[in-house]
Design a protein around this motif. Structure first.
Motif, PDB file in Angstrom:
ATOM      1  N   ARG A   1       7.581 -71.185 -37.331  1.00 62.41           N
ATOM      2  CA  ARG A   1       8.347 -72.470 -37.416  1.00 62.41           C
ATOM      3  C   ARG A   1       9.755 -72.246 -37.897  1.00 62.41           C
ATOM      4  O   ARG A   1      10.568 -72.652 -37.694  1.00 62.41           O
ATOM      5  CB  ARG A   1       7.580 -73.614 -37.929  1.00 62.41           C
ATOM      6  CG  ARG A   1       6.701 -74.391 -36.818  1.00 62.41           C
ATOM      7  CD  ARG A   1       5.864 -75.764 -37.452  1.00 62.41           C
ATOM      8  NE  ARG A   1       4.826 -75.755 -36.664  1.00 62.41           N
ATOM      9  CZ  ARG A   1       5.045 -76.330 -35.257  1.00 62.41           C
ATOM     10  NH1 ARG A   1       6.086 -77.127 -34.972  1.00 62.41           N
ATOM     11  NH2 ARG A   1       3.968 -76.597 -34.445  1.00 62.41           N
ATOM     12  N   ALA A   4      -7.071 -71.559 -33.932  1.00 65.26           N
ATOM     13  CA  ALA A   4      -6.220 -72.724 -33.878  1.00 65.26           C
ATOM     14  C   ALA A   4      -7.093 -73.905 -34.043  1.00 65.26           C
ATOM     15  O   ALA A   4      -6.755 -75.030 -34.822  1.00 65.26           O
ATOM     16  CB  ALA A   4      -5.254 -72.971 -32.571  1.00 65.26           C
ATOM     17  N   GLY A   5      -8.187 -74.018 -33.266  1.00 64.60           N
ATOM     18  CA  GLY A   5      -9.310 -75.162 -33.425  1.00 64.60           C
ATOM     19  C   GLY A   5      -9.779 -75.367 -35.088  1.00 64.60           C
ATOM     20  O   GLY A   5      -9.869 -76.438 -35.469  1.00 64.60           O
ATOM     21  N   LEU A   6      -9.966 -74.091 -35.572  1.00 63.57           N
ATOM     22  CA  LEU A   6     -10.663 -74.195 -36.832  1.00 63.57           C
ATOM     23  C   LEU A   6      -9.716 -74.091 -38.005  1.00 63.57           C
ATOM     24  O   LEU A   6      -9.758 -73.992 -39.109  1.00 63.57           O
ATOM     25  CB  LEU A   6     -11.633 -73.080 -37.079  1.00 63.57           C
ATOM     26  CG  LEU A   6     -12.819 -73.008 -36.241  1.00 63.57           C
ATOM     27  CD1 LEU A   6     -13.675 -71.813 -36.260  1.00 63.57           C
ATOM     28  CD2 LEU A   6     -13.749 -74.360 -36.225  1.00 63.57           C
ATOM     29  N   ARG A   7      -8.527 -74.051 -37.761  1.00 64.50           N
ATOM     30  CA  ARG A   7      -7.258 -74.143 -38.581  1.00 64.50           C
ATOM     31  C   ARG A   7      -7.390 -72.940 -39.515  1.00 64.50           C
ATOM     32  O   ARG A   7      -7.252 -73.164 -40.818  1.00 64.50           O
ATOM     33  CB  ARG A   7      -6.931 -75.391 -39.120  1.00 64.50           C
ATOM     34  CG  ARG A   7      -6.655 -76.266 -38.251  1.00 64.50           C
ATOM     35  CD  ARG A   7      -7.144 -77.748 -38.765  1.00 64.50           C
ATOM     36  NE  ARG A   7      -6.713 -78.981 -37.879  1.00 64.50           N
ATOM     37  CZ  ARG A   7      -7.611 -79.261 -36.969  1.00 64.50           C
ATOM     38  NH1 ARG A   7      -8.677 -78.671 -36.505  1.00 64.50           N
ATOM     39  NH2 ARG A   7      -7.111 -80.520 -36.381  1.00 64.50           N
ATOM     40  N   THR A  15       2.918 -64.383 -31.341  1.00 65.78           N
ATOM     41  CA  THR A  15       1.806 -64.840 -32.095  1.00 65.78           C
ATOM     42  C   THR A  15       0.553 -64.552 -31.376  1.00 65.78           C
ATOM     43  O   THR A  15       0.263 -64.210 -30.369  1.00 65.78           O
ATOM     44  CB  THR A  15       2.169 -66.365 -32.041  1.00 65.78           C
ATOM     45  OG1 THR A  15       2.522 -67.096 -30.889  1.00 65.78           O
ATOM     46  CG2 THR A  15       3.277 -66.748 -33.115  1.00 65.78           C
ATOM     47  N   LYS A  16      -0.540 -65.105 -32.152  1.00 65.03           N
ATOM     48  CA  LYS A  16      -1.991 -64.722 -31.874  1.00 65.03           C
ATOM     49  C   LYS A  16      -2.906 -65.530 -31.850  1.00 65.03           C
ATOM     50  O   LYS A  16      -3.601 -65.559 -30.917  1.00 65.03           O
ATOM     51  CB  LYS A  16      -2.455 -63.629 -32.738  1.00 65.03           C
ATOM     52  CG  LYS A  16      -1.899 -62.220 -32.667  1.00 65.03           C
ATOM     53  CD  LYS A  16      -2.809 -61.106 -33.099  1.00 65.03           C
ATOM     54  CE  LYS A  16      -2.053 -59.849 -33.036  1.00 65.03           C
ATOM     55  NZ  LYS A  16      -1.188 -59.645 -34.072  1.00 65.03           N
ATOM     56  N   ALA A  17      -2.673 -66.892 -32.560  1.00 61.96           N
ATOM     57  CA  ALA A  17      -3.739 -67.769 -32.616  1.00 61.96           C
ATOM     58  C   ALA A  17      -4.290 -68.243 -31.041  1.00 61.96           C
ATOM     59  O   ALA A  17      -3.576 -68.469 -30.491  1.00 61.96           O
ATOM     60  CB  ALA A  17      -3.179 -68.931 -33.445  1.00 61.96           C
ATOM     61  N   GLY A  18      -5.596 -68.171 -31.150  1.00 68.12           N
ATOM     62  CA  GLY A  18      -6.271 -68.572 -29.901  1.00 68.12           C
ATOM     63  C   GLY A  18      -6.924 -69.790 -30.133  1.00 68.12           C
ATOM     64  O   GLY A  18      -6.876 -70.383 -31.127  1.00 68.12           O
ATOM     65  N   PHE A  19      -8.083 -70.187 -29.131  1.00 65.75           N
ATOM     66  CA  PHE A  19      -8.780 -71.417 -29.210  1.00 65.75           C
ATOM     67  C   PHE A  19      -9.550 -71.608 -30.472  1.00 65.75           C
ATOM     68  O   PHE A  19      -9.479 -72.710 -31.424  1.00 65.75           O
ATOM     69  CB  PHE A  19      -9.830 -71.533 -28.169  1.00 65.75           C
ATOM     70  CG  PHE A  19      -9.007 -71.747 -26.819  1.00 65.75           C
ATOM     71  CD1 PHE A  19      -8.192 -72.955 -26.492  1.00 65.75           C
ATOM     72  CD2 PHE A  19      -9.145 -70.832 -25.767  1.00 65.75           C
ATOM     73  CE1 PHE A  19      -7.736 -72.904 -25.296  1.00 65.75           C
ATOM     74  CE2 PHE A  19      -8.647 -70.894 -24.363  1.00 65.75           C
ATOM     75  CZ  PHE A  19      -7.804 -72.115 -24.369  1.00 65.75           C
ATOM     76  N   MET A  49       8.636 -73.350 -29.904  1.00 62.03           N
ATOM     77  CA  MET A  49       7.504 -72.494 -30.433  1.00 62.03           C
ATOM     78  C   MET A  49       6.836 -71.829 -29.329  1.00 62.03           C
ATOM     79  O   MET A  49       6.301 -70.715 -29.409  1.00 62.03           O
ATOM     80  CB  MET A  49       6.645 -73.387 -30.993  1.00 62.03           C
ATOM     81  CG  MET A  49       7.005 -73.882 -32.687  1.00 62.03           C
ATOM     82  SD  MET A  49       6.883 -72.438 -33.788  1.00 62.03           S
ATOM     83  CE  MET A  49       5.341 -72.121 -34.061  1.00 62.03           C
ATOM     84  N   LEU A  50       7.042 -72.432 -28.023  1.00 59.73           N
ATOM     85  CA  LEU A  50       6.498 -71.577 -27.069  1.00 59.73           C
ATOM     86  C   LEU A  50       7.002 -70.281 -26.673  1.00 59.73           C
ATOM     87  O   LEU A  50       6.391 -69.299 -26.406  1.00 59.73           O
ATOM     88  CB  LEU A  50       6.554 -72.688 -25.530  1.00 59.73           C
ATOM     89  CG  LEU A  50       5.754 -71.693 -24.458  1.00 59.73           C
ATOM     90  CD1 LEU A  50       4.350 -71.989 -24.568  1.00 59.73           C
ATOM     91  CD2 LEU A  50       6.455 -72.267 -23.273  1.00 59.73           C
ATOM     92  N   ASP A 107       1.737 -70.109 -38.055  1.00 56.10           N
ATOM     93  CA  ASP A 107       2.419 -70.998 -37.706  1.00 56.10           C
ATOM     94  C   ASP A 107       3.616 -71.426 -38.385  1.00 56.10           C
ATOM     95  O   ASP A 107       4.702 -71.491 -38.108  1.00 56.10           O
ATOM     96  CB  ASP A 107       1.664 -72.086 -37.521  1.00 56.10           C
ATOM     97  CG  ASP A 107       2.135 -73.337 -36.814  1.00 56.10           C
ATOM     98  OD1 ASP A 107       2.072 -73.376 -35.428  1.00 56.10           O
ATOM     99  OD2 ASP A 107       2.671 -74.192 -37.292  1.00 56.10           O
ATOM    100  N   HIS A 166       5.389 -67.648 -28.198  1.00 55.57           N
ATOM    101  CA  HIS A 166       3.953 -67.205 -27.698  1.00 55.57           C
ATOM    102  C   HIS A 166       3.691 -65.705 -27.772  1.00 55.57           C
ATOM    103  O   HIS A 166       2.593 -65.353 -28.182  1.00 55.57           O
ATOM    104  CB  HIS A 166       3.636 -67.802 -26.366  1.00 55.57           C
ATOM    105  CG  HIS A 166       2.334 -67.836 -25.665  1.00 55.57           C
ATOM    106  ND1 HIS A 166       1.411 -68.893 -26.205  1.00 55.57           N
ATOM    107  CD2 HIS A 166       1.408 -66.938 -25.321  1.00 55.57           C
ATOM    108  CE1 HIS A 166       0.323 -68.531 -25.742  1.00 55.57           C
ATOM    109  NE2 HIS A 166       0.184 -67.503 -25.036  1.00 55.57           N
ATOM    110  N   ARG A 167       4.360 -64.997 -27.158  1.00 61.58           N
ATOM    111  CA  ARG A 167       4.199 -63.411 -27.034  1.00 61.58           C
ATOM    112  C   ARG A 167       4.016 -62.923 -28.500  1.00 61.58           C
ATOM    113  O   ARG A 167       3.750 -61.799 -28.682  1.00 61.58           O
ATOM    114  CB  ARG A 167       5.162 -62.665 -26.222  1.00 61.58           C
ATOM    115  CG  ARG A 167       6.435 -62.510 -26.835  1.00 61.58           C
ATOM    116  CD  ARG A 167       7.347 -61.869 -25.776  1.00 61.58           C
ATOM    117  NE  ARG A 167       8.669 -61.286 -26.759  1.00 61.58           N
ATOM    118  CZ  ARG A 167       8.889 -59.916 -26.937  1.00 61.58           C
ATOM    119  NH1 ARG A 167       7.879 -59.204 -27.102  1.00 61.58           N
ATOM    120  NH2 ARG A 167      10.041 -59.799 -27.595  1.00 61.58           N
TER     121      ARG A 167
END
Ligand SMILES: Nc1ncnc2c1ncn2[C@@H]1O[C@H](COP(=O)(O)OP(=O)(O)O)[C@@H](O)[C@H]1O
Ligand SMILES: [Mg+2]
Lengths: 369, 273
Positions: free
Chosen positions: B130, B115-118, B108-112, B101-102, B126, B105-106
């Motif tokens: 996947r 991703a934190g707030l799902r 995809t966009k999800a940031g802190f 999944m790393l 995601d 990275h380039r």
């Protein structure tokens, strides 16, 4: 949804939350205060674990950002006094402002935090402690100097988080500590939930790879410096929230609390609890916060431990020695900390329950050549 | 031209040591280009310059017309250039799936915050990526290990995960640094098959560092030979294999047994038998 209901993790979480909410009806003031320290510490430790555990960036400056949160809240929420000034902002806004201020302070340091790796950042961030101590002692108009400042109680939707006598639930009067307890739980749960989402999501994978193999992270497209800086700001904001909450619990902020030992305490928390996860941070925060209090309460029955100033080892010193030993023990015998231990136990139990898989013939292509 | 990699006059000096000396070659779009040479010839150094890890002392590298030598590694990745490492560079504690999944990275966009707030868009992203990563894992033959921490898997599998992570970046150019080093014959064969299929199915260009001449002969359209940082030969593999300068360079490198053309041909014969 039914899928969720069948998961043990869901029930563990629900049970844990229910227990947390019931505790203030049973605990006395001493343990309530201890618990409040633990919850505040947990929030701060979650932030440090994002930075140090998940991203591999050592920080000795966490205490500085705790101080920014604590003093930031006091300064924003207080009215102007005779010797100290304040902005008189409504207290909930002051709380949010304190978190933002800590984030801004982290942002100011982030050109350094983005460039330095691992232990080098640890050394550079040590400077923050000294700068912090100097400012806390000398900018008296804001910080109150050596004697510190009183902390105005929070007031949310008409409810004051102090001992005003008008809140009774189940025949139990809820004083400041009980009220703060619910506030602390209401902060801890989203703090942990957000951190978990970050660690398990796209940013977490980038952070873990920066920790494990910086070059690999960068050639996979991760802007390493920007991530390091971002995580540093985020961990500062967690520290800011923890600091503001601690101030509300203490009801007074004093400079000496925010020294190097506090930073070391937070590092001990994440190492003991388990590096890299919110759960580890919480476990470690409880361990490190509760241990000295246990020794204070029951230290009289232990050999060598005695009240401060009577010659023996004081409970606080004894606690530091004990969790110093705990750090060493974890590093040597328990990689993954308390949470890692729990994971291993759980794996062992589920492995025992599952019947062994039948041995199948190796696939032709899997045969050793 | 689009997706063409042009290396020209590339020189890399470390304190007192010239690792690459005025090296030039071109990788045509959709081709497999092999870089060979004895140990210490500068092959990995060349890869490190192409991926932005090392700075070139002199010279230029362009990909589809974009100059790479001044770009940071993550900017080069953003152009669609992926690489694997000679020494495995995976996160040992993360699962195979997370390591792959790393590679997304380039893409995809999800940031802190998301991703934190799902946030729904982070969750959708995601799930979508996947699914693709699982397909890639199957393609490379590591689909059975998705949930396992990388550190617990054997070396040969980890080498394949490196390749899968590179492919997960959906690259236009893939740099493979000794993808079959340390593998046995069967594993090499499977890895070569994957590389051939990746090129055929995805139409990507591949730049390959490899010692195994049998493999180079079979995979490469073009070969560049380095020795002590200098380009000593280049051209189609059959020509290069007969080049006296190449034979000299390899016979001089007696400490590298699989590198000799003689041993490589022996191995080929063994494989045919
Ligand atoms: N970061 C570095 N610092 C100093 N010397 C290096 C560095 N990287 C590679 N070298 C030197 O450059 C030369 C070429 O190395 P390398 O590119 O790894 O060779 P190859 O991959 O062809 O075996 C070697 O002599 C090596 O020691
Ligand atoms: Mg090499």
């Amino acid at each position: 949804m039914s899928e969720t209901l069948r998961r043990p993790a869901f029930w563990a979480l629900a049970g844990g939350t229910a227990l947390l909410l019931a505790l203030p009806f049973y605990l006395d003031a001493f343990w309530l205060q201890t618990g409040l320290f633990a919850i505040s510490a947990a929030i701060g430790a979650i932030g440090l674990n994002l930075l140090t555990g998940a991203t591999g960036q050592l920080s000795m400056g966490h205490a500085f950002f705790l101080a920014v949160g604590a003093y930031g809240y006091v300064y924003l929420a207080s009215d102007d006094g005779a010797h100290v000034s304040g902005l008189g902002v409504p207290t909930p806004l002051a709380f949010v402002g304190a978190v933002v201020l800590a984030g801004v302070a982290g942002g100011l340091f982030s050109p350094i935090a983005g460039r330095l790796r691992g232990t080098y950042l640890g050394i550079a961030s040590l400077a923050l402690i000294f700068v912090g101590q100097h400012l806390l002692m000398n900018v008296e108009g804001v910080t109150g100097g050596f004697n510190g400042r009183d902390v105005p109680p929070l007031e949310l939707f008409g409810l004051r988080f102090d001992d005003s006598p008008d809140l009774v639930v189940f025949n139990i009067p809820l004083g400041a500590l009980e009220r703060l307890w619910f506030l602390a739980v209401a902060l801890l749960i989203p703090a942990a939930w957000i951190a978990r989402g970050i660690v398990r999501g796209r940013p977490g994978r980038a952070m873990n790879t920066i920790r494990d193999h910086e070059v690999a992270a960068s050639v996979m497209g991760v802007p390493v410096a920007r991530y390091r800086a971002g995580v540093f700001v985020l961990s500062s904001m967690y520290a800011g929230a923890a600091g503001a909450l601690l101030a509300l619990v203490f009801r007074r902020t004093v400079p000496e609390y925010f020294g190097m030992f506090l930073s070391l305490d937070y590092l001990a928390m994440i190492v003991i609890g388990g590096l890299g996860t919110a759960a580890g941070a919480i476990a470690g925060a409880v361990f490190v916060s509760v241990l000295p209090q246990l020794l204070t309460r029951f230290g009289g029955e232990l050999p060598l431990v005695s009240a401060p100033g009577t010659g023996g080892v004081s409970p606080a010193e004894a606690a530091r020695i004990l969790y110093g030993a705990a750090v060493v023990a974890v590093v040597l015998f328990l990689p993954g900390g308390l949470v890692g231990l729990w994971t291993r136990l759980r794996l062992r139990i589920t492995a025992r329950r599952r019947p062994p898989a039948p041995l199948t013939r190796l696939d032709n292509k899997e045969q050793p050549a | 031209m689009r997706d063409e990699l042009i290396v020209s006059g590339l020189t890399v000096r470390f304190a007192g040591l010239t690792a690459l000396d005025d090296v030039g070659f071109t990788v045509a779009p959709g081709s497999v280009h092999a870089v060979i040479g004895p140990n210490g010839a500068g092959k990995s150094t060349c890869f490190n310059v192409l991926s932005g890890v090392y700075r070139a002392t002199e010279g230029s590298v362009t990909f589809g017309g974009t100059e790479l030598t001044t770009l940071a590694p993550h900017r080069i990745a953003a152009l669609g250039i992926a690489r694997t490492f000679q020494n495995i560079a995976l996160s040992r504690h993360l699962s195979v799936e997370d390591n792959l999944m790393l590679g997304r990275h380039r893409l995809t966009k999800a940031g802190f915050l998301s991703a934190g707030l799902r946030l729904p868009r982070a969750r959708r992203e995601d799930a979508r990526h996947r699914a693709r990563v699982r397909d890639i894992a199957e393609f490379v033959g590591v689909g059975d290990h998705l949930a396992a921490p990388v550190g617990m898997l054997p070396y040969g599998v980890q080498k394949r995960i490196e390749l899968a992570r590179g492919l997960a970046m959906e690259p236009r150019l893939l740099l493979l640094d000794e993808p079959v080093a340390g593998m046995n014959g069967t594993e090499r064969q499977r890895m070569a098959d994957v590389i051939v299929r990746a090129r055929a199915d995805l139409g990507i260009s591949i730049l390959l560092v490899e010692h195994d001449m049998g493999m180079v002969m079979r995979l490469a359209d073009e070969v560049t030979v380095l020795d002590f940082g200098k380009r000593i030969a280049g051209g189609p593999p059959a020509d290069v294999q007969r080049d006296p300068a190449v034979l000299r360079a390899y016979l001089g490198a007696a400490h590298e047994p699989t590198a000799g053309t003689a041993t490589a041909t022996e191995e080929e014969e063994r494989e045919r038998a």
